[in-house]
Design an enzyme around this catalytic site. Structure first.
Site, PDB file in Angstrom:
ATOM      1  N   SER A  74       0.860  -1.182   0.000  1.00  0.00           N
ATOM      2  CA  SER A  74       0.000   0.000   0.000  1.00  0.00           C
ATOM      3  C   SER A  74       0.893   1.228   0.000  1.00  0.00           C
ATOM      4  O   SER A  74       1.837   1.324   0.796  1.00  0.00           O
ATOM      5  CB  SER A  74      -0.915  -0.001   1.228  1.00  0.00           C
ATOM      6  OG  SER A  74      -1.810   1.092   1.155  1.00  0.00           O
ATOM      7  N   GLU A  75       0.608   2.185  -0.893  1.00  0.00           N
ATOM      8  CA  GLU A  75       1.530   3.287  -1.162  1.00  0.00           C
ATOM      9  C   GLU A  75       1.869   4.131   0.066  1.00  0.00           C
ATOM     10  O   GLU A  75       2.954   4.696   0.154  1.00  0.00           O
ATOM     11  CB  GLU A  75       0.964   4.202  -2.249  1.00  0.00           C
ATOM     12  CG  GLU A  75      -0.325   4.912  -1.829  1.00  0.00           C
ATOM     13  CD  GLU A  75      -0.945   5.724  -2.960  1.00  0.00           C
ATOM     14  OE1 GLU A  75      -0.508   5.599  -4.098  1.00  0.00           O
ATOM     15  OE2 GLU A  75      -1.888   6.484  -2.666  1.00  0.00           O
ATOM     16  N   ASN A  76       0.924   4.213   1.024  1.00  0.00           N
ATOM     17  CA  ASN A  76       1.209   5.037   2.200  1.00  0.00           C
ATOM     18  C   ASN A  76       2.342   4.471   3.042  1.00  0.00           C
ATOM     19  O   ASN A  76       2.969   5.215   3.803  1.00  0.00           O
ATOM     20  CB  ASN A  76      -0.057   5.272   3.031  1.00  0.00           C
ATOM     21  CG  ASN A  76      -0.885   4.023   3.249  1.00  0.00           C
ATOM     22  OD1 ASN A  76      -0.997   3.166   2.373  1.00  0.00           O
ATOM     23  ND2 ASN A  76      -1.462   3.908   4.418  1.00  0.00           N
TER      24      ASN A  76
END
Lengths: 226, 215
Positions: free
Chosen positions: B47-49
Site C-alpha cells: 500500500s503506497e502510504n
C-alpha cells in the site's frame, strides 16, 4: 538541558506567521496532527502555503484551514477525495492555488530538502503534463524529469511516542510523510499521543531522531476547545 | 457480445498473479482483485502510504485510524507485514521492486501509453496520487477496465487523447470482452471471453488487434 516539551498546543504554533509555508504530515486521517492544525486555525494565521498529501475532507483538519480562508496555496498529490468540498469551493473561486505533484515525487522532494540534495532525476511523470516546463534528461535510454527540493518554514507532525529530546516513534502506517517533513522544515513540531522520560523509548524503534524535531506536545495537553 | 461483470474481470486478473508476487492494487476496481486470488497462493500486497503485507479489511470495532490503505479504508496487517515511510514506499515502486501493479484506466494506447488520471473535460484539477509512480515503477502493469466508455466509445486507442499517466508502461489489459497484451507490434489478443470473436471485439476497438499467437 535539552527539553523540547511544550505545555500547550497553542504555544507550539504561536510563532507561525502569516505567509508561512507549513508541511502537515498524514495520509488522509492517518498520522495527521489534527490538534495542531486546530490550534493553527484558531490562531488565524493567514496566506499559508500548505504542503501535504491531501487537502482534507469535510470540516476537519486541512479542510478547516481552507474553509476559514487561511490558505493561499496547497502543494499536494491528491487534493480531491470524497468530501473534499472546501478545497473544491476555494479552488473554483480562484481563492487557492494548487501545485499538483505525483506522490512519490512529493515525498522525495521533501526528503532531499532535509538531506541536503539539490535535485533528483525521476522517471515519474516523464512525457506527461506534470513534467511541462521542467528540465528532462535521457539517461541510459530512459527519460527522467529533474525535480528540486521542497523545504518549508514549519512542519506539523503526528507521532505515537516522544521523549524530551524529540525522538519519535509512530503507530503502524501513521508515519507516512512525517519522518521526511521532520527533516525538511526549519521548525518541526510534533503532536504525540504520549511523552515518555529519556531512556524510556526503545532506541531500535525510534524512526525520527530528535535532531530533526524542535518541539513536542502531548495531544491532550491543554486541549484546544473546538 | 459476451461481457464479463466487474467481479469476473477481477477474477480473471487474479489468475495472472503468480504465487509469491509483490503486488500493488490501485483504488477502486483493482482493489477487488485481492478477493479472487486463490488461497493456495501467497501474494504480498503493498500500500503506497507505507505498508507491505496488507491484510483483509479491519473488523467493525477493530479499526485503527492510522492503519489504512491507499483508498483510505481500514485494513489489517498480515503476520510478516511491515511499515515504512512514504519516501521508502515510492522508492520501492520507482526502484522496480514490485512485481505487478493493477490500475484502472480511461484509455490505453497500442504503444502502451496509459491515461488514467485526468480527462479533457475535468471541471476541477484532478488528483494524481501515486498513479504516475506506479505506472513507471512496477515490473508489470496490468490495466483492468471496461472495453468501451459508457457512451460506447473505444478506450483501446492508437494514441491516447487524454493526458498521459505514463509512456509505454502497460503490459496487459483485462476488459469485459478480452485480455490483450501490449507488444511492439501493438495489441495482441491473449483471450476472448465466451463466444466473442476477434471481428466483434475489433469493431469496438480503435487500435488494430493482432490475433492470438499460435500456441
Amino acid at each position: 538541558m535539552i527539553d523540547k516539551r511544550l505545555g500547550s498546543l497553542r504555544e507550539a504554533v504561536a510563532d507561525i506567521p502569516d505567509g508561512a509555508s507549513v508541511m502537515i504530515g498524514g495520509f488522509g486521517n492517518s498520522g495527521i496532527p489534527l490538534r495542531l492544525i486546530e490550534a493553527l486555525r484558531q490562531q488565524g494565521t493567514r496566506d499559508m502555503t500548505i504542503i501535504s498529501n491531501n487537502a482534507g475532507v469535510a470540516e476537519e483538519g486541512i479542510a478547516s484551514l481552507l474553509r476559514d480562508g487561511l490558505v493561499k496555496k496547497i502543494v499536494c498529490s491528491f487534493p480531491r477525495s470524497a468530501g473534499s468540498v472546501w478545497f473544491e469551493k476555494r479552488f473554483e473561486a480562484g481563492e487557492v492555488e494548487l501545485e499538483l505533484v505525483p506522490q512519490g515525487t512529493l515525498s522525495e522532494r521533501i526528503r532531499i530538502a532535509g538531506a541536503g540534495i539539490g535535485g533528483f532525476f525521476t522517471p515519474t511523470a516523464y512525457g506527461t503534463a506534470l513534467a511541462e516546463g521542467k528540465e528532462t534528461r535521457v539517461i541510459d535510454g530512459r527519460g527522467y524529469v529533474l525535480e528540486k527540493p521542497l523545504p518549508a518554514d514549519f512542519a506539523l507532525l503526528k507521532a505515537q511516542l516522544a521523549d524530551p529530546w524529540g525522538n519519535l516513534i509512530y503507530d503502524t502506517a501513521g508515519r507516512n510523510f512525517n519522518p521526511m517533513m521532520a527533516m525538511a522544515a526549519r521548525v518541526s513540531i510534533a503532536e504525540v499521543h504520549e511523552i515518555r522520560e529519556l531512556g524510556e523509548l526503545d532506541p531500535e524503534r525510534v524512526v525520527t531522531p530528535g535532531i530533526y524535531v524542535n518541539r513536542v506536545v502531548a495531544q491532550e495537553a491543554q486541549h484546544v476547545p473546538a | 457480445m459476451y461481457r464479463l461483470d466487474s467481479a469476473d474481470i477481477a477474477r480473471r486478473v487474479a489468475q495472472d498473479i503468480p504465487d509469491g508476487s509483490y503486488v500493488n492494487l490501485g483504488i477502486g476496481m483493482p482493489t477487488k482483485v485481492a478477493n479472487f486470488v486463490s488461497g493456495d497462493k501467497q501474494v504480498i500486497y503493498h500500500s503506497e502510504n507505507g505498508i507491505l503485507g496488507v491484510g483483509p479489511a479491519a473488523a467493525p470495532g477493530e479499526e485503527n485510524i492510522n492503519l489504512i490503505n491507499a483508498g483510505k479504508q481500514y485494513v489489517t496487517l498480515l503476520a510478516g507485514g511491515c511499515y515504512f515511510d512514504n519516501a521508502e514506499s515510492f522508492a520501492m515502486m520507482r526502484g522496480g521492486h514490485l512485481d505487478i501493479a493493477v490500475l484502472g484506466a480511461f484509455q490505453v494506447a497500442e504503444n502502451g501509453d496509459l491515461a488514467n488520471w485526468a480527462t479533457n473535460e475535468d471541471k476541477f484539477p484532478p488528483a494524481v496520487g501515486g498513479a504516475m509512480d506506479l505506472a513507471i515503477g512496477a515490473k508489470k502493469l496490468f490495466v483492468i477496465m471496461r472495453h468501451t466508455t459508457a457512451a460506447n466509445m473505444p478506450k483501446l486507442l492508437r494514441r491516447c487523447t487524454y493526458p498521459l499517466t505514463g509512456q509505454a508502461v502497460v503490459s496487459r489489459v483485462f476488459t469485459d470482452l478480452a485480455v490483450l497484451d501490449v507488444t511492439p507490434a501493438g495489441f495482441r489478443v491473449v483471450e476472448l471471453f465466451g463466444s466473442n470473436t476477434l471481428e466483434e471485439v475489433q469493431a469496438v476497438t480503435e487500435a488494430r488487434l493482432l490475433p492470438a499467437a499460435e500456441a
